[in-house]
Design a protein around this motif. Sequence first.
Motif, short mmCIF file in Angstrom:
data_model
loop_
_atom_site.label_atom_id
_atom_site.label_comp_id
_atom_site.label_asym_id
_atom_site.label_seq_id
_atom_site.Cartn_x
_atom_site.Cartn_y
_atom_site.Cartn_z
N ALA A 117 0.83 -1.21 0.00
CA ALA A 117 0.00 0.00 0.00
C ALA A 117 0.86 1.26 0.00
CB ALA A 117 -0.93 0.00 1.21
N CYS A 118 2.01 1.20 0.64
CA CYS A 118 2.93 2.36 0.62
C CYS A 118 3.53 2.56 -0.76
CB CYS A 118 4.06 2.16 1.64
SG CYS A 118 3.55 2.34 3.36
N MET A 119 3.76 1.47 -1.50
CA MET A 119 4.45 1.54 -2.78
C MET A 119 3.55 1.94 -3.94
SD MET A 119 6.59 -2.02 -2.33
CE MET A 119 7.26 -2.05 -4.00
N THR A 120 2.36 1.36 -4.01
CA THR A 120 1.55 1.46 -5.22
C THR A 120 1.24 2.89 -5.66
OG1 THR A 120 0.58 -0.73 -4.92
CG2 THR A 120 -0.65 0.82 -6.28
N PRO A 121 0.72 3.77 -4.78
CA PRO A 121 0.39 5.12 -5.27
C PRO A 121 1.61 5.89 -5.75
CG PRO A 121 -0.64 4.69 -3.13
CD PRO A 121 0.35 3.60 -3.38
N GLN A 122 2.77 5.58 -5.19
CA GLN A 122 3.97 6.35 -5.54
C GLN A 122 4.38 6.09 -6.99
OE1 GLN A 122 3.85 8.08 -3.01
NE2 GLN A 122 3.02 6.53 -1.60
N THR A 123 4.13 4.86 -7.49
CA THR A 123 4.52 4.57 -8.87
C THR A 123 3.78 5.47 -9.84
OG1 THR A 123 2.84 2.82 -9.03
CG2 THR A 123 5.02 2.17 -8.30
N MET A 124 2.48 5.64 -9.62
CA MET A 124 1.68 6.47 -10.52
C MET A 124 2.01 7.95 -10.33
SD MET A 124 -2.40 6.04 -10.95
CE MET A 124 -3.23 6.49 -12.47
N THR A 125 2.29 8.34 -9.08
CA THR A 125 2.63 9.74 -8.80
C THR A 125 3.91 10.14 -9.52
OG1 THR A 125 1.58 9.63 -6.62
CG2 THR A 125 3.21 11.36 -6.96
N VAL A 126 4.92 9.28 -9.46
CA VAL A 126 6.21 9.61 -10.10
C VAL A 126 6.02 9.76 -11.61
CG1 VAL A 126 8.52 8.75 -10.61
CG2 VAL A 126 7.62 8.61 -8.29
N ILE A 127 5.24 8.87 -12.22
CA ILE A 127 4.99 8.98 -13.66
C ILE A 127 4.33 10.32 -13.97
CG2 ILE A 127 3.60 8.07 -15.57
CD1 ILE A 127 3.93 5.30 -14.30
N THR A 128 3.32 10.69 -13.17
CA THR A 128 2.60 11.94 -13.41
C THR A 128 3.53 13.14 -13.31
OG1 THR A 128 0.58 10.95 -12.51
CG2 THR A 128 0.65 13.34 -12.64
N ARG A 129 4.55 13.06 -12.46
CA ARG A 129 5.38 14.22 -12.19
C ARG A 129 6.65 14.31 -13.03
NH1 ARG A 129 5.62 15.70 -5.94
NH2 ARG A 129 6.66 17.46 -6.94
N ILE A 130 7.15 13.20 -13.56
CA ILE A 130 8.41 13.31 -14.31
C ILE A 130 8.22 13.18 -15.82
CG2 ILE A 130 9.74 12.45 -12.35
CD1 ILE A 130 10.09 9.79 -13.80
N PHE A 131 7.03 12.76 -16.26
CA PHE A 131 6.75 12.71 -17.70
C PHE A 131 5.81 13.86 -18.06
CE2 PHE A 131 8.08 8.36 -16.98
CZ PHE A 131 8.73 8.01 -18.15
N ALA A 132 6.16 14.61 -19.11
CA ALA A 132 5.26 15.65 -19.59
C ALA A 132 3.96 15.01 -20.07
CB ALA A 132 5.91 16.42 -20.74
N PRO A 133 2.83 15.71 -19.98
CA PRO A 133 1.55 15.10 -20.34
C PRO A 133 1.53 14.41 -21.69
CG PRO A 133 1.16 17.20 -19.27
CD PRO A 133 2.65 17.07 -19.45
N ARG A 134 2.15 15.02 -22.70
CA ARG A 134 2.12 14.43 -24.04
C ARG A 134 3.10 13.28 -24.22
NH1 ARG A 134 -2.40 14.69 -26.91
NH2 ARG A 134 -3.27 16.80 -26.92
N GLU A 135 3.90 13.00 -23.18
CA GLU A 135 4.81 11.86 -23.22
C GLU A 135 4.40 10.79 -22.22
OE1 GLU A 135 8.53 13.59 -22.31
OE2 GLU A 135 8.75 14.63 -24.24
N ARG A 136 3.27 11.05 -21.55
CA ARG A 136 2.88 10.19 -20.44
C ARG A 136 2.18 8.92 -20.91
NH1 ARG A 136 -0.31 13.76 -16.62
NH2 ARG A 136 1.63 14.96 -16.58
#
Length: 495
Positions: A117-136
Amino acid sequence: MPKTTDPANIRPWAALWSLVLGFFMILVDTTIVSVANPTIMRGLHTDMTATLWATSAYLLAYAVPLLITGRLGDRFGPRRMYLIGLSGFVVSSLVCGLATSIEMLIIARVFQGLGAACMTPQTMTVITRIFAPRERGQAMAVWGITAGVATLVGPIAGGFLIDLAGWEWIFFINIPVGIIGFVLAMRYVPVLETHEHRFDWVGVALSAVGMFLVVFGIQEGENFDWGIIWGPVSVWSLIIVGAVVLVVFVWWQRAQRGEPLMPLAIFHDRNFSVGSAAIATAGFAVTSMSLPLMFFFQLVLGLTPTQSALMLTPMAVLSAALARPVGLLIDRGDPRRLGTFGLLLVGGGILLYVWLMQLDVSVWVLLIPSAVLGVANTLMWGPLSAIATFNLKLELAGAGSGVYNTTRQVGAVLGSAAITALMASRLASYFGEEATVGMDGGAGRLPEPLREGFAQAMAESLVLPAVIIIVGAGVTLFFAPRPKRQDPVVVTPDA
């Protein structure tokens, strides 16, 4: 507090693959134990009810805290929360493998679930924050396919490990994988900027209590025959009280003057709301369809557990192979209709199984719907997650990830409970109210006179996930068009 990573030094794809390794591992553990239940029962000298709690405890501890751990990632940084969760998961995996009693195994599985439970949300959060929307899109396609494929790989991996080394190794295998994942995350996952939050402790308590009561009631309802659990406490009273507590939680999120645990502003984004509803139907269907299939493969066709799991190989292989091409489609076009088509194709693949589940069917023919579902999974998971998170503000990434993953897990729990009840009902219609034929999963191939009725019961049960996923496809018709142009996001790492 560690300094944030210089944006110029961030390697988004290296970070993503580092996270995907751990994400894959924790999702495999949601299904891998199901294959080992009979072996664990014999090895720990316990009964089936106690053994099933090894899975139930993990799912409860995984699903209940997701809203909270998503927000913790915003406050303390997704990298830190991910590493804490991964460490806890690896240590508890070791304890699981060393367990000498079912009680010890259940407790260790609780801590495994909390780590997940500690790990799962962080995976999606990191993607949202380090990839620009059009590269996501490509990144979300990889994330989504990981979620889909992991649930299929679990039974396959479990069958091989049990046959080769014993049930303990379904847990021991997590240790080297987890250590590698930790080293990769330390090296490649950036330290991102944190956002100061005042924690909504009332919201934490309300969400935890409400989620626990609802998930426990749904998950364990069949074990208590949907009746009394203890004294005046019934399954339905738990679910109703839990639902009321969650309604109070939502009211509190709106009424309080401080900072809410779940900012309701995320639901102002129409695509996030629609995507969360759709992913719940996906979680329901993908989780619930495997149980009737496994019973059919083993008890009607006479396949071993490992052979049964291998029947899903085309699904896993095609899902992984098509992830990148579909990701490119997401980035270059409008993923709304990809998601709709993917959900419809999942429904079609399940209905194809329903049509083919006959006594004289060839196992080779049954690989066709598996392949259809492999294509469908690719078109479903990635596009849904990409469009749902496209417009999320960076400071809401953790909260949004927590809500999105919670709805997926609740859908999975609902699917597991509903399919078990429906299977029992259909078996009763063919074999009488006291029918338990085949439901222990350990009796080998059924006697010939029982096979036809059993096959029909399993096929009829599969209609439920097909209908639910088609409803999900209808929900996606309410997606709004993705903005055609958007300013690039500055990659401001998180903490």
